[in-house]
Motif scaffolding. Structure first.
Motif, PDB file in Angstrom:
ATOM      1  N   ARG A 166     -49.446 -39.923  29.666  1.00 56.96           N
ATOM      2  CA  ARG A 166     -50.834 -39.861  29.229  1.00 56.96           C
ATOM      3  C   ARG A 166     -51.639 -39.595  30.501  1.00 56.96           C
ATOM      4  O   ARG A 166     -51.638 -40.425  31.425  1.00 56.96           O
ATOM      5  N   ALA A 167     -52.285 -38.441  30.575  1.00 64.26           N
ATOM      6  CA  ALA A 167     -53.032 -38.029  31.761  1.00 64.26           C
ATOM      7  C   ALA A 167     -54.521 -38.197  31.513  1.00 64.26           C
ATOM      8  O   ALA A 167     -55.055 -37.671  30.535  1.00 64.26           O
ATOM      9  N   THR A 168     -55.179 -38.914  32.405  1.00 61.51           N
ATOM     10  CA  THR A 168     -56.622 -39.107  32.327  1.00 61.51           C
ATOM     11  C   THR A 168     -57.291 -38.123  33.282  1.00 61.51           C
ATOM     12  O   THR A 168     -56.964 -38.091  34.471  1.00 61.51           O
ATOM     13  N   VAL A 169     -58.205 -37.327  32.740  1.00 64.47           N
ATOM     14  CA  VAL A 169     -58.904 -36.306  33.521  1.00 64.47           C
ATOM     15  C   VAL A 169     -60.390 -36.661  33.548  1.00 64.47           C
ATOM     16  O   VAL A 169     -60.998 -36.910  32.504  1.00 64.47           O
ATOM     17  N   ARG A 170     -60.946 -36.682  34.774  1.00 67.48           N
ATOM     18  CA  ARG A 170     -62.366 -36.955  34.956  1.00 67.48           C
ATOM     19  C   ARG A 170     -62.906 -35.989  36.000  1.00 67.48           C
ATOM     20  O   ARG A 170     -62.284 -35.793  37.035  1.00 67.48           O
ATOM     21  N   ASP A 171     -64.040 -35.387  35.709  1.00 66.62           N
ATOM     22  CA  ASP A 171     -64.681 -34.440  36.634  1.00 66.62           C
ATOM     23  C   ASP A 171     -63.732 -33.324  37.059  1.00 66.62           C
ATOM     24  O   ASP A 171     -63.710 -32.924  38.222  1.00 66.62           O
ATOM     25  N   GLY A 172     -62.914 -32.858  36.129  1.00 70.12           N
ATOM     26  CA  GLY A 172     -62.022 -31.732  36.386  1.00 70.12           C
ATOM     27  C   GLY A 172     -60.780 -32.053  37.195  1.00 70.12           C
ATOM     28  O   GLY A 172     -60.038 -31.142  37.560  1.00 70.12           O
ATOM     29  N   SER A 173     -60.539 -33.342  37.467  1.00 68.80           N
ATOM     30  CA  SER A 173     -59.354 -33.747  38.239  1.00 68.80           C
ATOM     31  C   SER A 173     -58.551 -34.775  37.473  1.00 68.80           C
ATOM     32  O   SER A 173     -59.123 -35.622  36.772  1.00 68.80           O
ATOM     33  N   LEU A 174     -57.252 -34.704  37.642  1.00 67.83           N
ATOM     34  CA  LEU A 174     -56.391 -35.713  37.027  1.00 67.83           C
ATOM     35  C   LEU A 174     -56.539 -36.996  37.832  1.00 67.83           C
ATOM     36  O   LEU A 174     -56.323 -37.002  39.042  1.00 67.83           O
ATOM     37  N   ARG A 175     -56.951 -38.069  37.171  1.00 63.88           N
ATOM     38  CA  ARG A 175     -57.251 -39.329  37.853  1.00 63.88           C
ATOM     39  C   ARG A 175     -56.169 -40.390  37.671  1.00 63.88           C
ATOM     40  O   ARG A 175     -56.052 -41.285  38.499  1.00 63.88           O
ATOM     41  N   ASP A 176     -55.407 -40.302  36.584  1.00 60.14           N
ATOM     42  CA  ASP A 176     -54.403 -41.325  36.333  1.00 60.14           C
ATOM     43  C   ASP A 176     -53.311 -40.750  35.442  1.00 60.14           C
ATOM     44  O   ASP A 176     -53.573 -39.886  34.605  1.00 60.14           O
ATOM     45  N   VAL A 177     -52.094 -41.238  35.651  1.00 58.25           N
ATOM     46  CA  VAL A 177     -50.956 -40.874  34.813  1.00 58.25           C
ATOM     47  C   VAL A 177     -50.279 -42.162  34.364  1.00 58.25           C
ATOM     48  O   VAL A 177     -49.921 -43.003  35.186  1.00 58.25           O
ATOM     49  N   GLU A 178     -50.145 -42.295  33.064  1.00 56.07           N
ATOM     50  CA  GLU A 178     -49.417 -43.428  32.488  1.00 56.07           C
ATOM     51  C   GLU A 178     -48.156 -42.881  31.836  1.00 56.07           C
ATOM     52  O   GLU A 178     -48.222 -41.965  31.015  1.00 56.07           O
ATOM     53  N   VAL A 179     -47.004 -43.416  32.213  1.00 55.04           N
ATOM     54  CA  VAL A 179     -45.735 -42.994  31.621  1.00 55.04           C
ATOM     55  C   VAL A 179     -45.596 -43.647  30.246  1.00 55.04           C
ATOM     56  O   VAL A 179     -45.837 -44.849  30.101  1.00 55.04           O
ATOM     57  N   VAL A 180     -45.227 -42.848  29.251  1.00 52.96           N
ATOM     58  CA  VAL A 180     -45.064 -43.325  27.885  1.00 52.96           C
ATOM     59  C   VAL A 180     -43.570 -43.312  27.555  1.00 52.96           C
ATOM     60  O   VAL A 180     -42.973 -42.244  27.419  1.00 52.96           O
ATOM     61  N   ARG A 181     -42.987 -44.485  27.456  1.00 55.71           N
ATOM     62  CA  ARG A 181     -41.564 -44.630  27.092  1.00 55.71           C
ATOM     63  C   ARG A 181     -41.481 -45.158  25.663  1.00 55.71           C
ATOM     64  O   ARG A 181     -42.360 -45.911  25.216  1.00 55.71           O
ATOM     65  N   LEU A 182     -40.448 -44.763  24.976  1.00 48.88           N
ATOM     66  CA  LEU A 182     -40.202 -45.265  23.627  1.00 48.88           C
ATOM     67  C   LEU A 182     -39.157 -46.371  23.692  1.00 48.88           C
ATOM     68  O   LEU A 182     -38.239 -46.318  24.521  1.00 48.88           O
ATOM     69  N   ARG A 183     -39.295 -47.338  22.821  1.00 50.00           N
ATOM     70  CA  ARG A 183     -38.271 -48.377  22.750  1.00 50.00           C
ATOM     71  C   ARG A 183     -37.004 -47.772  22.185  1.00 50.00           C
ATOM     72  O   ARG A 183     -37.032 -46.955  21.282  1.00 50.00           O
ATOM     73  N   ARG A 184     -35.894 -48.159  22.747  1.00 49.16           N
ATOM     74  CA  ARG A 184     -34.600 -47.606  22.306  1.00 49.16           C
ATOM     75  C   ARG A 184     -33.979 -48.456  21.248  1.00 49.16           C
ATOM     76  O   ARG A 184     -34.111 -49.549  21.049  1.00 49.16           O
TER      77      ARG A 184
END
Length: 184
Positions: A166-184
Motif C-alpha cells: 500500500r503506497a501513500t503518495v503526498r505532494d507527488g512523492s511516495l511517502r510511505d510503503v506498507e507491505v500487505v501479507r495474507l494469512r496462510r
C-alpha cells in the motif's frame, strides 16, 4: 494524500490463465480489499487482468509501467539464479542476492514507481486506487522508492500471490510503503 495499493497477480498456468488454486487465492484476497476503490489499474499481462476480474473488477485501466520485469537483461545471471533457488531462496530474493542484478531491479522499480505516481496524480485528494502487478516488479518498486533494503522491507520472502504493498503518495512523492501479507 492518495493511496495506491498494488497486489501481485494470482497463480497462473503456462497459458497465463489462473489455475483453480489461483482463482481461490484471488477470491480469498478479495476479502482483504477495501472495495470499492476510486480507480483500478492493471499490468498489460493477461494474468493481471484475470486477477482483477477475480477481484470483481472488469473495467481496469492498463498501466504499462507496472508490467513484469523484462527477462533478457537478467538472462546472463540465470545459472547463478538457479543455484540460489536450488539452495532454498525464492525467485525474487535470489535476484536481489545477485549484485549484478540489483541495479537492473532498481531501474525496473523506478519505472514502476513512475507508473504508481502517475496513477496517484489522476486521483483526487484522499482517493485510493487498486492495481494488479507482479512479483519482481512490486518489490523493486518499494526498494527504489524507500531506499530500504529488500530484506528490511520483505524479510527474506518475496510477495506471495495476491500480496502487495500500500503506497501513500503526498505532494507527488511516495511517502510511505506498507507491505500487505495474507494469512496462510
Amino acid at each position: 494524500m492518495r493511496t495506491v495499493e498494488l497486489r501481485r497477480h494470482a497463480e497462473r498456468d503456462g497459458d497465463e490463465d489462473l489455475t483453480p488454486r489461483g482463482l481461490a487465492q484471488a477470491l480469498r484476497a478479495r476479502e482483504t480489499l477495501a472495495l470499492p476503490y476510486d480507480a483500478y489499474h492493471v499490468s498489460p499481462a493477461k494474468r493481471a487482468r484475470l486477477t482483477m476480474a477475480a477481484f470483481g473488477i472488469e473495467d481496469a485501466t492498463v498501466e504499462e509501467r507496472i508490467a513484469p520485469r523484462p527477462k533478457p537483461p537478467f538472462a546472463r545471471f540465470g545459472s547463478r539464479h538457479k543455484e540460489l533457488m536450488a539452495a532454498g531462496m525464492d525467485h525474487v530474493s535470489a535476484w536481489f542476492a545477485i549484485p549484478g542484478c540489483v541495479p537492473m531491479l532498481l531501474e525496473n522499480g523506478r519505472t514502476a514507481l513512475a507508473g504508481v505516481l502517475a496513477i496517484a496524480a489522476k486521483l483526487p485528494d484522499g482517493a485510493r486506487a487498486l492495481a494488479v502487478s507482479h512479483g519482481g516488479t512490486i518489490e523493486p518498486l518499494a526498494v527504489a522508492a524507500t531506499g530500504r533494503s529488500f530484506e528490511d522491507l520483505f524479510g527474506r520472502r518475496e510477495l506471495g500471490y495476491c500480496e502487495g504493498i500500500r503506497a501513500t503518495v503526498r505532494d507527488g512523492s511516495l511517502r510511505d510503503v506498507e507491505v500487505v501479507r495474507l494469512r496462510r
